[in-house]
Design a protein around this motif. Structure first.
Motif, PDB file in Angstrom:
ATOM      1  N   ALA A 805       0.835  -1.202   0.000  1.00  0.00           N
ATOM      2  CA  ALA A 805       0.000   0.000   0.000  1.00  0.00           C
ATOM      3  C   ALA A 805       0.868   1.250   0.000  1.00  0.00           C
ATOM      4  N   GLY A 806       1.924   1.240   0.820  1.00  0.00           N
ATOM      5  CA  GLY A 806       2.808   2.413   0.873  1.00  0.00           C
ATOM      6  C   GLY A 806       3.502   2.667  -0.440  1.00  0.00           C
ATOM      7  N   ALA A 807       3.950   1.590  -1.110  1.00  0.00           N
ATOM      8  CA  ALA A 807       4.630   1.766  -2.398  1.00  0.00           C
ATOM      9  C   ALA A 807       3.687   2.351  -3.433  1.00  0.00           C
ATOM     10  N   ALA A 808       2.448   1.850  -3.489  1.00  0.00           N
ATOM     11  CA  ALA A 808       1.473   2.381  -4.456  1.00  0.00           C
ATOM     12  C   ALA A 808       1.145   3.835  -4.144  1.00  0.00           C
ATOM     13  N   LEU A 809       1.013   4.129  -2.853  1.00  0.00           N
ATOM     14  CA  LEU A 809       0.710   5.502  -2.452  1.00  0.00           C
ATOM     15  C   LEU A 809       1.843   6.444  -2.831  1.00  0.00           C
ATOM     16  N   ASP A 810       3.075   6.033  -2.607  1.00  0.00           N
ATOM     17  CA  ASP A 810       4.221   6.871  -2.961  1.00  0.00           C
ATOM     18  C   ASP A 810       4.265   7.129  -4.463  1.00  0.00           C
ATOM     19  N   ALA A 811       4.031   6.083  -5.243  1.00  0.00           N
ATOM     20  CA  ALA A 811       4.060   6.233  -6.704  1.00  0.00           C
ATOM     21  C   ALA A 811       2.958   7.176  -7.171  1.00  0.00           C
ATOM     22  N   ALA A 812       1.790   7.076  -6.537  1.00  0.00           N
ATOM     23  CA  ALA A 812       0.691   7.972  -6.917  1.00  0.00           C
ATOM     24  C   ALA A 812       1.025   9.412  -6.593  1.00  0.00           C
ATOM     25  N   ARG A 813       1.553   9.646  -5.386  1.00  0.00           N
ATOM     26  CA  ARG A 813       1.901  11.012  -4.994  1.00  0.00           C
ATOM     27  C   ARG A 813       2.960  11.612  -5.906  1.00  0.00           C
ATOM     28  N   ALA A 814       3.912  10.785  -6.323  1.00  0.00           N
ATOM     29  CA  ALA A 814       4.973  11.292  -7.206  1.00  0.00           C
ATOM     30  C   ALA A 814       4.391  11.829  -8.511  1.00  0.00           C
ATOM     31  N   ILE A 815       3.291  11.258  -8.969  1.00  0.00           N
ATOM     32  CA  ILE A 815       2.630  11.746 -10.197  1.00  0.00           C
ATOM     33  C   ILE A 815       1.760  12.959  -9.900  1.00  0.00           C
ATOM     34  N   VAL A 860      13.279   6.765   2.153  1.00  0.00           N
ATOM     35  CA  VAL A 860      14.735   6.838   1.987  1.00  0.00           C
ATOM     36  C   VAL A 860      15.210   5.614   1.215  1.00  0.00           C
ATOM     37  N   ALA A 861      14.678   4.446   1.581  1.00  0.00           N
ATOM     38  CA  ALA A 861      15.065   3.213   0.896  1.00  0.00           C
ATOM     39  C   ALA A 861      14.629   3.225  -0.566  1.00  0.00           C
ATOM     40  N   ALA A 862      13.581   3.999  -0.877  1.00  0.00           N
ATOM     41  CA  ALA A 862      13.113   4.106  -2.267  1.00  0.00           C
ATOM     42  C   ALA A 862      13.957   5.083  -3.072  1.00  0.00           C
ATOM     43  N   GLY A 863      14.993   5.687  -2.429  1.00  0.00           N
ATOM     44  CA  GLY A 863      15.895   6.574  -3.151  1.00  0.00           C
ATOM     45  C   GLY A 863      15.448   8.012  -3.194  1.00  0.00           C
ATOM     46  N   ARG A 864      14.498   8.386  -2.324  1.00  0.00           N
ATOM     47  CA  ARG A 864      13.994   9.760  -2.353  1.00  0.00           C
ATOM     48  C   ARG A 864      14.914  10.708  -1.597  1.00  0.00           C
ATOM     49  N   SER A 865      15.020  11.936  -2.091  1.00  0.00           N
ATOM     50  CA  SER A 865      15.765  12.986  -1.403  1.00  0.00           C
ATOM     51  C   SER A 865      14.902  13.539  -0.279  1.00  0.00           C
TER      52      SER A 865
END
Length: 909
Positions: A805-815, A860-865
């Motif tokens: 759920a967190g990964a999908a949410l992060d990807a959505a927010r990035a868009i 952080v683990a996903a490589g985000r600044s």
């Protein structure tokens, strides 16, 4: 710059100039340069270049100069600039010729500057240059005129201008100065002086460039060069200036009242002075610079200018194939009434070659002096040229009025056809059908020979055919949703029309395309509009090709082929080529850009502002309104979206079908229903959806049925009837499957996934959402992908998959963040809160990390600044930094990489 650099490196710099306004004295530049030389002890006396003492000979004088220069150079390198040598006295050139050879052995650099266009073949400097290159090993640097790119660079460096103003200014400077650096600088100074180029806050603005005069300094320079020519040469140059920038010898001779041989002989001094140059074929002369011609032109008394213009116009009319634009120009400048006839001819020629901007200018100039049939003809052409604007209707209505006042029923009917087309272009379908039906009724009763008499009207030849007239009527019928009536106007069934598609008139192909699109026949829709595009390409009609490309996008690609990215690329390339061709033809290059595709692709930055400032016509604006409305809703700008709905349908859900653009209005009806649900107004949403159903039933359209069912599903979901919501969503899925409509299919799968999530059927939801995500990726639709990712995050959270759920949410927010899609971001924020609340309790979190710290560590683990993490979690960067410091301390990590390794070991990423 070169002199400053030399001085900075320790060289002695001396400068001597020649002067045009007063005669340069003997050795003038040498004397001026040496006057600034040091006169220290130990130096030999300077040479007596002023002739004040007695020098045995010129050789002795030149030897003294060499000795003095050598002594100066022995102390430090010497740079000597002799400027404007085209005005040098002969003695100065003699001294340069003799001394250049032996000074070359000393640490002396002589810079000799001159204007190449000031020295003819007999000028003393012209004879000296080869000797200097041969004997003194001189290096010759030819400063070529600045090209357009260099001028653009200069303008960009000096002035902060918008793109349109910058292009206009660079074009003006290039044509006016032809890259001459002196002229360029003076023209810019003059533009600033008269306010045609002026500061506007922190930027600059460009005004009326054509009103700027010849710069005063350049006028003086040009006048000085003209004074050195024989009077008869200057007089003939004035004649040539009236004739044009490049003018044939025959025309100049006729205007001057002489023969070509005498003319050429008289112009010889001007050729040597490089004020004019012969063309390669020797049949014409061309002014070296536009400003030279303008200065000559302005120097002529107005009475003489008018006389010469009249002579030039008459001389042109006597040629076998006179250029109507040139003839009209000269007669206009002469105040001669014959200009009107030639303006009309020029307009007709431009219209026939699709150079509509030129045609519009010519017809508009002639119109005040026209009457009767000629006035109707000009108004008719103007109505077509302005067809995307209200002005097109105004011109057509005026043409109908004049023809009616003339009592010419047939002519009035012809121009009513044009008026009907104008209404159709503006999306006023009901009025278009009324005018075209009435005109057809009259024209059908007339003998073919009488109708054929109007073929000379711009495009009027089309109306000589009954089939073409029916096709013109079919256009608004198809746009308005009158699909059965469209086929009746074309005289057959849809399949029969498709069988002879390439033989149909252009308008009929468009009409067939709209009918096919409404009936779910995607391949046939594409074929119909592609056929129309090919027809426009054969005619080299940039406006028609752009229109067909846009119809392909709205009627074929978006509904039926949105997942074919290769087709999208070809369509964009074809539109770009068509727009370039349209601009080359004098059309408006921004007309019919692929706005809907920009919305689909998520290229939203500044799009609404660009649209508001665009010059698109009313018909296209109505077609694009649903897409811009969807964009406004996605950004939470509901009032802007509602405004688009109300402007198109002021009567609201009670609007009757058939009087406006059918497909665009049904899309707006669906948008209005969703906006009403956003507002919590279920009755209004019901009214809009019921109106949508009535419109589809009235027209028999297949396209839009799936989206309509999705609207009802959203309605029942909002009112709490989930069973009916699932039923309508399932119907929508079936209708989007056959015929296949990728974007509708995507929306149906997503809604079914969301409904399945709410019902606790997680596997079914995952299946639907996986299908929706694949479609979003295939269609390269980022916003649709983001909405699907949010739905995926919800089902994964419901199924207990917190990491997924967190990964999908992060990807959505990035868009969603760069899109500024505020409602979806708010939904993401709510979901993030739910996710945080559902995170494992502190006892099960490693190293005593808090829920927020786990969330930060996962990003952080996903490589985000830090900045990206702050944006994703709606935190400040300072807060993120604090969280990260605590994470490092709790996990015993020295850096981010170690923290990431910790996250992986404990399955937090």
């Amino acid at each position: 710059w070169a002199l400053a650099e030399a001085a900075a490196q320790g060289a002695l710099v001396l400068v001597g100039r020649c002067y045009d306004l007063s005669e340069t004295p003997p050795y003038g530049p040498w004397r001026e340069a040496l006057a600034h030389a040091p006169h220290n002890a130990g130096l030999p006396p300077p040479p007596d270049l002023g002739g004040e003492g007695q020098v045995a000979s010129q050789g002795t004088l030149f030897a003294q100069l060499r000795a003095y220069v050598a002594a100066l150079a022995a102390r430090c390198p010497l740079v000597l600039l002799l400027d404007d040598l085209h005005w040098a006295d002969p003695a100065s050139l003699d001294l340069l010729r003799v001394r250049a050879r032996d000074l070359a052995a000393l640490p002396v650099l002589i810079l000799a500057a001159y204007r190449a266009d000031e020295i003819g073949g007999t000028h003393p400097l012209a004879a000296l240059l080869p000797s200097l290159v041969r004997e003194a090993r001189a290096v010759r640097l030819d400063l070529r005129p600045l090209d357009g790119a260099a001028i653009a660079t200069l303008v960009a460096a000096r002035y902060a201008l918008g793109a349109a103003d910058r292009i206009r200014l660079v074009g003006y400077l290039t044509g006016r100065t032809e890259g001459n650096a002196l002229f360029l600088g003076e023209v810019l100074r003059t533009l600033e002086g008269v306010g045609a180029l002026r500061p506007a806050g922190e930027s600059w603005a460009v005004g009326d460039l054509a009103a700027a005069p010849v710069p005063a300094l350049l006028g003086q320079v040009i006048a000085g060069r003209l004074r050195r020519l024989p009077p008869e040469t200057v007089q003939l140059l004035g004649v040539a200036a009236v004739a044009g920038q490049e003018v044939t010898l025959a025309l100049s001779a006729a205007a001057a009242g002489t023969d070509e041989e005498a003319l050429l002989a008289a112009l010889e001094p001007a050729l040597q002075a490089r004020l004019v140059a012969e063309t390669p074929d020797g049949a014409a002369v061309r002014f070296a610079h536009a400003l030279i011609r303008e200065a000559l032109y302005e120097s002529l008394p107005p009475v003489r200018r008018r006389l010469l213009h009249r002579r030039a116009g008459e001389a042109l009319t006597a040629t076998p194939h006179p250029d109507p634009d040139a003839v009209a120009y000269h007669f206009q400048r002469a105040g001669d009434g014959r200009a009107v006839e030639w303006l009309v001819r020029a307009g007709e020629r431009a219209f026939a070659s699709y150079a509509y901007a030129t045609a519009e200018a010519r017809f508009a100039q002639a119109l005040p002096q026209l009457a009767g049939a000629e006035q109707v003809s000009a108004l008719y052409s103007l109505s077509y040229i302005r067809r995307l604007e209200e002005r097109g209707v105004v011109a057509a209505e005026a043409a109908v009025r004049v023809a009616t006042e003339m009592g010419d029923t047939a002519l009035a009917a012809i121009v009513r056809m044009r008026l009907g087309e104008s209404y159709a272009f503006l999306g006023q379908i009901g009025r278009a059908i009324t005018e075209l039906t009435a005109a057809n009724t009259v024209l059908d009763t007339l003998p073919a020979s009488e109708v054929a008499g109007f073929a000379r009207l711009g495009g009027g030849a089309e109306y000589t055919s009954s089939e073409v007239r029916r096709a013109l009527l079919a256009t608004p019928l198809a746009l308005g949703g009158w699909y059965t009536e469209t086929l009746a106007a074309l005289g057959g069934s849809l399949d029969a029309a498709l069988a002879r598609l390439d033989a149909l008139p252009f308008n009929a192909r468009d009409a067939i395309g709209w009918v096919c699109s409404a009936h779910g026949r995607g391949q046939d829709t594409w074929a119909a509009f592609a056929s129309g595009r090919a027809f426009g390409a054969v005619r080299d009609d940039g406006a028609s090709v752009t229109g067909s490309c846009h119809d392909l996008l709205l009627e074929a690609y978006l509904p039926y082929f949105a997942g074919d990215l290769a087709a999208r690329a070809r369509l964009v390339a074809e539109m770009d080529a068509a727009l370039a061709r349209l601009e080359a033809q004098g059309g408006t290059p921004h007309v019919q850009a692929l706005w809907a595709l920009l919305v689909l692709e998520g290229r939203w930055d500044g799009l609404s502002e660009r649209w508001a400032a665009s010059g698109e016509g009313a018909g296209l604006r109505a077609q694009i309104a649903p897409h811009l409305g969807a964009l406004a809703r996605a950004r939470g700008e509901r009032e802007a979206a509602w405004r688009l709905v109300r402007e198109a349908m002021p009567a609201g859900p009670a609007t009757a079908p058939g009087a406006t653009l059918f497909m665009a209005m049904t899309e707006l009806q669906r948008l209005a229903a969703l906006l009403a649900l956003d507002d919590g107004d279920a009755p209004a949403a019901h009214a809009w959806l019921a109106a949508h159903d009535r419109w589809l039933a009235w027209s028999g359209a297949v396209r839009g049925q799936s989206e309509g069912q999705l609207g009802w599903a959203a309605y029942y979901r909002a009112t709490g009837d989930l069973a009916l919501a699932r039923e309508h969503a399932a119907t929508a899925l079936a209708q989007a499957t056959e015929p296949r409509q990728p974007l509708a299919l995507l929306a149906a799968h997503r809604l079914l996934g969301e409904l399945a999530t709410e019902a606790g059927r997680h596997a079914e939801a995952q299946e639907h959402l996986d299908a929706a995500l694949a479609l979003a990726e295939a269609c390269a639709a980022p916003y649709e992908r983001a909405l699907t990712l949010l739905a995926l995050a919800e089902v994964r959270l419901a199924a207990g998959d917190h990491n997924g759920a967190g990964a999908a949410l992060d990807a959505a927010r990035a868009i969603l963040l760069p899109l500024e899609a505020r409602p979806a971001l708010a939904r993401a924020g709510t979901l993030a809160a739910r996710l945080a609340a559902a995170a494992p309790p502190p006892a099960t979190r490693p190293a005593g990390l808090s829920a927020r710290e786990v969330e930060v560590l996962r990003l952080v683990a996903a490589g985000r600044s830090n900045r990206e993490i702050a944006a994703a979690l709606f935190l400040s960067e300072r807060t993120v930094h604090a969280h990260l410091r605590h994470i490092l301390a709790k996990t015993g990590s020295d850096n981010r990489a170690a923290a990431v390794a910790f996250a992986l070991r404990h399955q937090l990423a």
